[in-house]
Design a protein around this motif. Structure first.
Motif, short mmCIF file in Angstrom:
data_model
loop_
_atom_site.label_atom_id
_atom_site.label_comp_id
_atom_site.label_asym_id
_atom_site.label_seq_id
_atom_site.Cartn_x
_atom_site.Cartn_y
_atom_site.Cartn_z
N THR A 189 -52.24 34.34 19.80
CA THR A 189 -52.13 33.55 20.50
C THR A 189 -52.85 34.49 22.45
OG1 THR A 189 -50.90 31.86 20.07
CG2 THR A 189 -50.40 31.74 21.63
N GLU A 190 -52.91 33.97 23.60
CA GLU A 190 -52.22 34.61 24.72
C GLU A 190 -51.92 33.62 25.42
OE1 GLU A 190 -56.48 34.92 26.74
OE2 GLU A 190 -56.82 36.98 25.80
N VAL A 191 -50.89 34.67 25.69
CA VAL A 191 -49.32 33.62 27.20
C VAL A 191 -50.06 34.13 28.10
CG1 VAL A 191 -47.33 33.16 26.92
CG2 VAL A 191 -48.34 33.72 24.91
N ILE A 192 -50.57 33.43 28.84
CA ILE A 192 -51.19 33.54 30.41
C ILE A 192 -49.25 33.10 31.90
CG2 ILE A 192 -52.06 33.34 32.72
CD1 ILE A 192 -53.87 32.71 28.85
N LEU A 193 -48.88 33.89 32.10
CA LEU A 193 -47.84 33.73 32.94
C LEU A 193 -48.22 33.98 34.44
CD1 LEU A 193 -45.16 36.57 31.04
CD2 LEU A 193 -45.85 33.75 30.85
N ASP A 194 -47.85 32.84 35.51
CA ASP A 194 -47.59 33.43 36.61
C ASP A 194 -46.18 33.84 36.87
OD1 ASP A 194 -49.89 32.06 37.94
OD2 ASP A 194 -49.04 30.12 37.36
N VAL A 195 -46.62 35.31 37.62
CA VAL A 195 -45.47 36.26 37.93
C VAL A 195 -45.25 35.71 39.21
CG1 VAL A 195 -45.39 37.53 35.47
CG2 VAL A 195 -46.23 38.53 37.90
N SER A 196 -46.45 36.42 39.86
CA SER A 196 -46.13 35.70 41.95
C SER A 196 -47.29 34.62 42.40
CB SER A 196 -46.20 37.48 42.27
OG SER A 196 -47.57 37.84 42.89
N ALA A 197 -47.40 34.31 43.57
CA ALA A 197 -48.73 34.10 44.32
C ALA A 197 -50.06 34.86 43.82
CB ALA A 197 -48.57 33.46 45.65
N GLN A 198 -49.91 35.97 43.87
CA GLN A 198 -50.99 35.98 43.60
C GLN A 198 -51.79 37.18 41.76
OE1 GLN A 198 -48.79 37.32 45.87
NE2 GLN A 198 -49.90 36.22 47.83
N ALA A 199 -50.07 37.17 41.77
CA ALA A 199 -50.60 38.08 39.98
C ALA A 199 -50.07 36.96 38.99
CB ALA A 199 -49.41 39.46 39.98
N VAL A 200 -50.87 37.22 37.69
CA VAL A 200 -50.82 36.71 36.63
C VAL A 200 -50.50 37.80 35.26
CG1 VAL A 200 -51.92 34.68 37.06
CG2 VAL A 200 -53.03 36.24 35.89
N VAL A 201 -49.83 37.83 34.50
CA VAL A 201 -49.78 38.56 33.42
C VAL A 201 -50.13 38.19 32.36
CG1 VAL A 201 -48.67 39.98 31.85
CG2 VAL A 201 -47.92 40.11 34.31
N VAL A 202 -51.13 38.95 31.44
CA VAL A 202 -51.51 37.58 30.04
C VAL A 202 -51.42 38.77 28.97
CG1 VAL A 202 -53.75 37.49 28.13
CG2 VAL A 202 -53.94 37.40 31.41
N ALA A 203 -50.28 38.65 28.18
CA ALA A 203 -50.06 38.71 26.54
C ALA A 203 -49.98 38.57 25.51
CB ALA A 203 -48.19 38.77 26.79
N SER A 204 -51.35 40.08 24.72
CA SER A 204 -51.24 38.64 23.30
C SER A 204 -50.03 39.01 23.04
CB SER A 204 -52.33 39.57 22.88
OG SER A 204 -53.34 39.84 21.61
N ILE A 205 -49.72 38.09 21.30
CA ILE A 205 -48.03 38.13 20.75
C ILE A 205 -49.20 37.43 19.38
CG2 ILE A 205 -47.02 38.60 22.80
CD1 ILE A 205 -45.87 35.37 22.04
N THR A 206 -48.43 37.60 18.54
CA THR A 206 -48.98 37.07 17.31
C THR A 206 -48.28 35.52 16.69
OG1 THR A 206 -46.97 37.10 16.45
CG2 THR A 206 -48.55 39.00 16.06
N THR A 207 -49.25 34.67 16.69
CA THR A 207 -49.44 33.56 16.64
C THR A 207 -47.47 32.85 15.23
OG1 THR A 207 -51.38 32.77 16.97
CG2 THR A 207 -50.84 31.33 16.19
N GLY A 208 -47.47 33.75 15.13
CA GLY A 208 -46.17 33.54 14.36
C GLY A 208 -45.03 33.05 15.28
N SER A 209 -44.99 34.11 16.34
CA SER A 209 -44.09 34.59 16.99
C SER A 209 -44.38 33.75 18.14
CB SER A 209 -44.42 35.79 17.78
OG SER A 209 -43.86 37.25 17.25
N ALA A 210 -45.08 33.29 18.77
CA ALA A 210 -45.29 32.59 19.19
C ALA A 210 -45.34 31.13 18.89
CB ALA A 210 -47.05 31.75 20.06
N ASP A 211 -45.38 30.78 17.79
CA ASP A 211 -44.77 29.25 17.22
C ASP A 211 -43.01 29.64 17.29
OD1 ASP A 211 -47.25 28.55 17.28
OD2 ASP A 211 -47.31 28.60 15.41
N SER A 212 -42.60 30.37 16.79
CA SER A 212 -41.22 30.78 16.28
C SER A 212 -40.27 30.24 17.23
CB SER A 212 -40.57 32.16 15.65
OG SER A 212 -40.60 32.54 16.05
N MET A 213 -40.77 31.47 19.37
CA MET A 213 -40.74 30.88 19.57
C MET A 213 -40.60 29.60 20.84
SD MET A 213 -41.84 34.97 21.91
CE MET A 213 -40.55 33.85 23.45
N GLU A 214 -41.37 28.32 19.93
CA GLU A 214 -41.62 27.65 20.55
C GLU A 214 -41.60 27.22 21.97
OE1 GLU A 214 -38.07 24.89 19.42
OE2 GLU A 214 -38.52 24.69 18.09
N LEU A 215 -43.24 28.39 21.99
CA LEU A 215 -43.58 28.59 24.09
C LEU A 215 -44.09 27.25 24.25
CD1 LEU A 215 -44.54 31.92 23.56
CD2 LEU A 215 -42.44 30.91 25.06
#
Length: 68
Positions: A23-49
């Motif tokens: 799963t790709e998780v796209i984060l807004d970290v500032s007005a000009q920047a995003v961070v894209v994290a690739s994590i397992t779908t199992g982790s995304a589900d267990s964290m209830e993102l």
């Protein structure tokens, strides 16, 4: 919880792109920047993102490149 990770970026989840394995998780970290994290779908589900969640990206890398 104690972590050795020094690079921590607080952000808000902007988008989540779920796949069967990763799963790709796209984060807004500032007005000009995003961070894209690739994590397992199992982790995304267990964290209830969810879009809009406040999270922290922890970055620990052996190599960081700078381009100008």
């Amino acid at each position: 919880m104690k972590l050795s990770t020094r690079n921590q970026l607080k952000g808000k989840i902007k988008d989540i792109k779920k796949g069967p394995v990763s799963t790709e998780v796209i984060l807004d970290v500032s007005a000009q920047a995003v961070v894209v994290a690739s994590i397992t779908t199992g982790s995304a589900d267990s964290m209830e993102l969810k879009v809009g969640d406040d999270v922290t990206a922890l970055i620990k890398a052996s190599s960081v490149m700078i381009m100008k």
